[in-house]
Design a protein around this motif. Structure first.
Motif, PDB file in Angstrom:
ATOM      1  N   SER A 150       0.830  -1.195   0.000  1.00 19.92           N
ATOM      2  CA  SER A 150       0.000   0.000   0.000  1.00 19.92           C
ATOM      3  C   SER A 150       0.868   1.249   0.000  1.00 19.92           C
ATOM      4  CB  SER A 150      -0.916   0.023   1.226  1.00 19.92           C
ATOM      5  OG  SER A 150      -0.156  -0.043   2.417  1.00 19.92           O
ATOM      6  N   ALA A 151       0.492   2.202  -0.841  1.00 20.68           N
ATOM      7  CA  ALA A 151       1.088   3.530  -0.777  1.00 20.68           C
ATOM      8  C   ALA A 151       0.448   4.277   0.382  1.00 20.68           C
ATOM      9  CB  ALA A 151       0.860   4.274  -2.090  1.00 20.68           C
ATOM     10  N   LYS A 152       1.109   5.284   0.860  1.00 15.59           N
ATOM     11  CA  LYS A 152       0.570   6.019   2.009  1.00 15.59           C
ATOM     12  C   LYS A 152      -0.415   7.090   1.536  1.00 15.59           C
ATOM     13  CE  LYS A 152       3.089   3.413   4.506  1.00 15.59           C
ATOM     14  NZ  LYS A 152       2.479   2.175   5.024  1.00 15.59           N
ATOM     15  N   TYR A 153      -1.412   6.626   0.785  1.00 16.04           N
ATOM     16  CA  TYR A 153      -2.489   7.529   0.364  1.00 16.04           C
ATOM     17  C   TYR A 153      -3.792   6.755   0.512  1.00 16.04           C
ATOM     18  CZ  TYR A 153      -4.821  11.362  -1.982  1.00 16.04           C
ATOM     19  OH  TYR A 153      -5.632  12.445  -2.256  1.00 16.04           O
ATOM     20  N   ARG A 154      -4.698   7.278   1.338  1.00 12.98           N
ATOM     21  CA  ARG A 154      -5.921   6.558   1.679  1.00 12.98           C
ATOM     22  C   ARG A 154      -7.145   7.415   1.403  1.00 12.98           C
ATOM     23  NH1 ARG A 154      -2.942   6.552   6.557  1.00 12.98           N
ATOM     24  NH2 ARG A 154      -1.420   4.836   6.621  1.00 12.98           N
ATOM     25  N   VAL A 155      -8.170   6.766   0.881  1.00 12.26           N
ATOM     26  CA  VAL A 155      -9.444   7.416   0.598  1.00 12.26           C
ATOM     27  C   VAL A 155     -10.533   6.657   1.351  1.00 12.26           C
ATOM     28  CG1 VAL A 155     -11.088   8.132  -1.187  1.00 12.26           C
ATOM     29  CG2 VAL A 155      -8.626   8.053  -1.703  1.00 12.26           C
ATOM     30  N   LEU A 156     -11.447   7.383   2.004  1.00  8.79           N
ATOM     31  CA  LEU A 156     -12.575   6.785   2.717  1.00  8.79           C
ATOM     32  C   LEU A 156     -13.864   7.160   2.007  1.00  8.79           C
ATOM     33  CD1 LEU A 156     -13.671   5.227   5.214  1.00  8.79           C
ATOM     34  CD2 LEU A 156     -13.782   7.446   6.390  1.00  8.79           C
ATOM     35  N   PHE A 157     -14.721   6.157   1.768  1.00  8.27           N
ATOM     36  CA  PHE A 157     -15.995   6.394   1.076  1.00  8.27           C
ATOM     37  C   PHE A 157     -17.139   5.814   1.893  1.00  8.27           C
ATOM     38  CE2 PHE A 157     -19.177   4.590  -2.012  1.00  8.27           C
ATOM     39  CZ  PHE A 157     -19.781   5.807  -2.308  1.00  8.27           C
ATOM     40  N   GLY A 158     -18.172   6.639   2.111  1.00  7.89           N
ATOM     41  CA  GLY A 158     -19.368   6.165   2.792  1.00  7.89           C
ATOM     42  C   GLY A 158     -20.579   6.942   2.330  1.00  7.89           C
ATOM     43  N   GLY A 159     -21.752   6.321   2.428  1.00  6.14           N
ATOM     44  CA  GLY A 159     -22.987   6.972   2.012  1.00  6.14           C
ATOM     45  C   GLY A 159     -24.029   6.985   3.109  1.00  6.14           C
ATOM     46  N   SER A 160     -24.900   7.984   3.091  1.00  2.00           N
ATOM     47  CA  SER A 160     -25.975   8.149   4.052  1.00  2.00           C
ATOM     48  C   SER A 160     -25.373   8.290   5.462  1.00  2.00           C
ATOM     49  CB  SER A 160     -26.959   6.982   3.960  1.00  2.00           C
ATOM     50  OG  SER A 160     -28.117   7.261   4.716  1.00  2.00           O
ATOM     51  N   SER A 161     -25.749   7.433   6.417  1.00  3.47           N
ATOM     52  CA  SER A 161     -25.172   7.544   7.761  1.00  3.47           C
ATOM     53  C   SER A 161     -23.675   7.258   7.743  1.00  3.47           C
ATOM     54  CB  SER A 161     -25.872   6.574   8.716  1.00  3.47           C
ATOM     55  OG  SER A 161     -27.225   6.958   8.898  1.00  3.47           O
ATOM     56  N   ALA A 162     -23.220   6.371   6.844  1.00  2.00           N
ATOM     57  CA  ALA A 162     -21.788   6.133   6.700  1.00  2.00           C
ATOM     58  C   ALA A 162     -21.095   7.339   6.082  1.00  2.00           C
ATOM     59  CB  ALA A 162     -21.542   4.886   5.848  1.00  2.00           C
ATOM     60  N   PRO A 185     -24.718  12.491   2.860  1.00  2.00           N
ATOM     61  CA  PRO A 185     -24.587  12.185   4.285  1.00  2.00           C
ATOM     62  C   PRO A 185     -25.841  12.560   5.073  1.00  2.00           C
ATOM     63  CG  PRO A 185     -23.312  14.139   3.700  1.00  2.00           C
ATOM     64  CD  PRO A 185     -23.765  13.532   2.416  1.00  2.00           C
ATOM     65  N   ALA A 186     -26.203  11.695   6.003  1.00  2.00           N
ATOM     66  CA  ALA A 186     -27.388  11.904   6.843  1.00  2.00           C
ATOM     67  C   ALA A 186     -26.983  12.769   8.029  1.00  2.00           C
ATOM     68  CB  ALA A 186     -27.951  10.566   7.304  1.00  2.00           C
ATOM     69  N   LEU A 187     -27.247  14.059   7.938  1.00  2.00           N
ATOM     70  CA  LEU A 187     -26.789  15.004   8.954  1.00  2.00           C
ATOM     71  C   LEU A 187     -27.913  15.616   9.780  1.00  2.00           C
ATOM     72  CD1 LEU A 187     -24.063  16.940   6.896  1.00  2.00           C
ATOM     73  CD2 LEU A 187     -23.763  14.984   8.414  1.00  2.00           C
ATOM     74  N   SER A 188     -29.151  15.239   9.512  1.00  2.00           N
ATOM     75  CA  SER A 188     -30.282  15.890  10.179  1.00  2.00           C
ATOM     76  C   SER A 188     -30.908  14.986  11.233  1.00  2.00           C
ATOM     77  CB  SER A 188     -31.355  16.273   9.151  1.00  2.00           C
ATOM     78  OG  SER A 188     -30.847  17.184   8.210  1.00  2.00           O
ATOM     79  N   SER A 189     -31.477  15.602  12.255  1.00  2.00           N
ATOM     80  CA  SER A 189     -32.304  14.893  13.219  1.00  2.00           C
ATOM     81  C   SER A 189     -33.746  14.904  12.738  1.00  2.00           C
ATOM     82  CB  SER A 189     -32.222  15.554  14.599  1.00  2.00           C
ATOM     83  OG  SER A 189     -30.986  15.292  15.218  1.00  2.00           O
ATOM     84  N   VAL A 190     -34.392  13.754  12.828  1.00  2.00           N
ATOM     85  CA  VAL A 190     -35.797  13.641  12.431  1.00  2.00           C
ATOM     86  C   VAL A 190     -36.491  12.750  13.452  1.00  2.00           C
ATOM     87  CG1 VAL A 190     -35.324  13.926   9.961  1.00  2.00           C
ATOM     88  CG2 VAL A 190     -35.313  11.637  10.952  1.00  2.00           C
ATOM     89  N   PRO A 191     -37.810  12.781  13.520  1.00  2.00           N
ATOM     90  CA  PRO A 191     -38.508  11.843  14.401  1.00  2.00           C
ATOM     91  C   PRO A 191     -38.107  10.402  14.057  1.00  2.00           C
ATOM     92  CG  PRO A 191     -40.011  13.521  13.608  1.00  2.00           C
ATOM     93  CD  PRO A 191     -38.738  13.722  12.861  1.00  2.00           C
ATOM     94  N   GLY A 192     -37.661   9.661  15.041  1.00  2.28           N
ATOM     95  CA  GLY A 192     -37.178   8.306  14.802  1.00  2.28           C
ATOM     96  C   GLY A 192     -35.675   8.229  14.618  1.00  2.28           C
ATOM     97  N   TYR A 193     -35.026   9.407  14.520  1.00  6.17           N
ATOM     98  CA  TYR A 193     -33.565   9.429  14.349  1.00  6.17           C
ATOM     99  C   TYR A 193     -33.044  10.722  14.971  1.00  6.17           C
ATOM    100  CZ  TYR A 193     -29.257   7.905  12.019  1.00  6.17           C
ATOM    101  OH  TYR A 193     -28.006   7.436  11.740  1.00  6.17           O
ATOM    102  N   THR A 194     -33.289  10.879  16.272  1.00  7.62           N
ATOM    103  CA  THR A 194     -32.951  12.110  16.969  1.00  7.62           C
ATOM    104  C   THR A 194     -31.577  11.980  17.614  1.00  7.62           C
ATOM    105  OG1 THR A 194     -35.289  12.461  17.434  1.00  7.62           O
ATOM    106  CG2 THR A 194     -33.720  13.750  18.708  1.00  7.62           C
ATOM    107  N   TRP A 195     -30.698  12.887  17.261  1.00  9.54           N
ATOM    108  CA  TRP A 195     -29.332  12.820  17.779  1.00  9.54           C
ATOM    109  C   TRP A 195     -28.720  14.216  17.752  1.00  9.54           C
ATOM    110  CZ3 TRP A 195     -24.497  12.715  14.756  1.00  9.54           C
ATOM    111  CH2 TRP A 195     -24.681  13.141  13.442  1.00  9.54           C
ATOM    112  N   ASP A 196     -27.481  14.304  18.198  1.00 11.17           N
ATOM    113  CA  ASP A 196     -26.763  15.574  18.193  1.00 11.17           C
ATOM    114  C   ASP A 196     -26.279  15.858  16.762  1.00 11.17           C
ATOM    115  OD1 ASP A 196     -25.203  17.771  18.598  1.00 11.17           O
ATOM    116  OD2 ASP A 196     -23.676  16.769  19.815  1.00 11.17           O
ATOM    117  N   SER A 197     -27.154  16.388  15.935  1.00 10.86           N
ATOM    118  CA  SER A 197     -26.866  16.516  14.507  1.00 10.86           C
ATOM    119  C   SER A 197     -25.889  17.640  14.190  1.00 10.86           C
ATOM    120  CB  SER A 197     -28.166  16.736  13.717  1.00 10.86           C
ATOM    121  OG  SER A 197     -28.843  17.887  14.201  1.00 10.86           O
TER     122      SER A 197
END
Length: 398
Positions: A150-162, A185-197
């Motif tokens: 591995s080269a010392k170059y890293r990429v991270l990929f995630g969707g929605s909550s990831a 990215p899921a960044l909002s608080s909604v009923p059923g998913y309430t968190w420190d957004s």
């Protein structure tokens, strides 16, 4: 063709390639690992559990001695989306728009726990994001680096909550990954998913307030008609913060897509083309500037990405054969030898390159070097009729 391809053309190419991969997979299970990657398990002391991984290696991994950037993909248990992601990476690397990469898929055990940095009231196991991040940084990355080139170059990929967790990673541990791609990215608080957004915005602001160098790349995309959980308003606030406080060496882009919803391969493609913008080296430049020109270009990319970018990341095997033979055709024997000598150092097990180098040496009148190259080619491939014939002719004319 520019590095940022026309959107419709990109999708057409991807659909074509997906069809080819799907057709190949109908021939039998022997091809399964080439699509999903090597299945591996890693015991995590941090999480106190076994974690399953997929590791997909570039097509030339076994034939070269190169080191490769590493793409880490979250939610890899979604094998359909993971396969599409691998296909996208393979396709665009094949066209030299991005480097060939090692792809590591991280399979979930408890998704709600791992990708939530703060407790969500309605999700009992949530809030384990910091532990999962510690697993990535202190266990997974060293594990991959110790077992693969591995080269010392890293990429991270995630969707929605990831995707939200990917942003949290960037602003909490910016040294861990060189680039982050977050799809809707899921960044909002909604009923059923309430968190420190607001935690992402606070983390970003805390990092930017330090006014440290941040040679990183961030790409975020989102739809115009998303649901409440994926409301793009927090993304716009983050964008405004970055405009105000991001250091000059931090590259970032937010992009509204033409359609809402999660599109793994398309988001990953757009993100990687943003991260590696300027990677492509046009063939015409090689014809005019030769190997010296492309080596200089690779050096500039190395400075920009802060890892050693080899010329072979910009020219695949078929390109080296094509351009080397082209130099032979036009009588530029010095450049033909330069290309084939370089190819033999990168692909020391390729009888084809040693055979071509023998022909270039012979055309240049360097008979001893031609004999040596043909012999090496014949050792690698005893059935190489051309090498047998050339060696016979060279011995007869001694």
């Amino acid at each position: 063709m520019s590095a940022r391809m026309n959107h419709g053309f990109k999708l057409a190419l991807l659909l074509l390639f997906f069809a080819l991969v799907a057709a190949r997979n109908t021939r039998g299970n022997q091809h399964k690992d080439t699509v999903f990657g090597k299945r591996m398990t890693l015991y995590s002391k941090v999480l106190n559990e076994e974690r399953q991984l997929f590791v997909h290696l570039p097509v030339d991994y076994d034939s070269s001695a190169k080191k490769y950037p590493v793409l880490y993909i979250l939610d890899a248990e979604s094998t359909h989306l993971f396969r599409q992601s691998i296909t996208a990476v393979t396709f665009f690397a094949g066209f030299r728009r991005i480097p060939r990469m090692i792809v590591v898929g991280v399979v979930n055990t408890d998704r709600n726990r791992d990708i939530t940095p703060r407790k969500i009231k309605q999700r009992a196991s949530s809030g384990g994001g910091d532990a999962f991040l510690k697993f990535l940084v202190s266990e997974l990355i060293p594990h991959i680096d110790s077992r693969f080139r591995s080269a010392k170059y890293r990429v991270l990929f995630g969707g929605s909550s990831a995707g939200m967790f990917s942003l949290y990673t960037l602003f909490s541990r910016p040294e861990a990954f060189n680039a982050v791609i977050a799809s809707r990215p899921a960044l909002s608080s909604v009923p059923g998913y309430t968190w420190d957004s607001d935690v992402i915005l606070r983390k970003a602001n805390q990092l930017l307030e330090k006014k440290v160098s941040l040679c990183r790349v961030l790409y975020i995309d989102y739809g115009g008609q998303e649901d409440a959980l994926h409301n793009p308003a927090p993304i716009r606030r983050l964008s405004a913060l970055l405009k105000q406080k991001a250091p000059s060496n931090f590259r970032w882009e937010t992009k509204q897509m033409g359609e809402s919803g999660y599109r793994s391969a398309e988001s990953l493609t757009n993100g990687l083309l943003t991260v590696f913008d300027g990677w492509y080296y046009p063939a015409d430049n090689l014809h005019t500037a030769g190997m010296a020109g492309i080596k200089s270009y690779a050096n500039r990319l190395s400075e920009r990405f802060r890892y050693s970018v080899p010329v072979s990341d910009l020219l695949a095997e078929r390109d080296l054969i094509l351009f080397g033979n082209r130099f032979l055709e036009i009588g530029n024997l010095v450049e033909a030898i330069n290309v084939f000598e370089y190819a033999c150092t990168v692909y020391p097990k390729s009888w084809v390159f040693f055979n071509s180098l023998g022909g270039a040496y012979l055309a240049h009148g360097q008979k001893e070097l031609a004999i040596k190259s043909y012999r090496t080619s014949l050792e690698l491939e005893p059935a190489n009729a051309n090498a047998i014939q050339k060696l016979k002719q060279l011995r007869e004319h001694k």
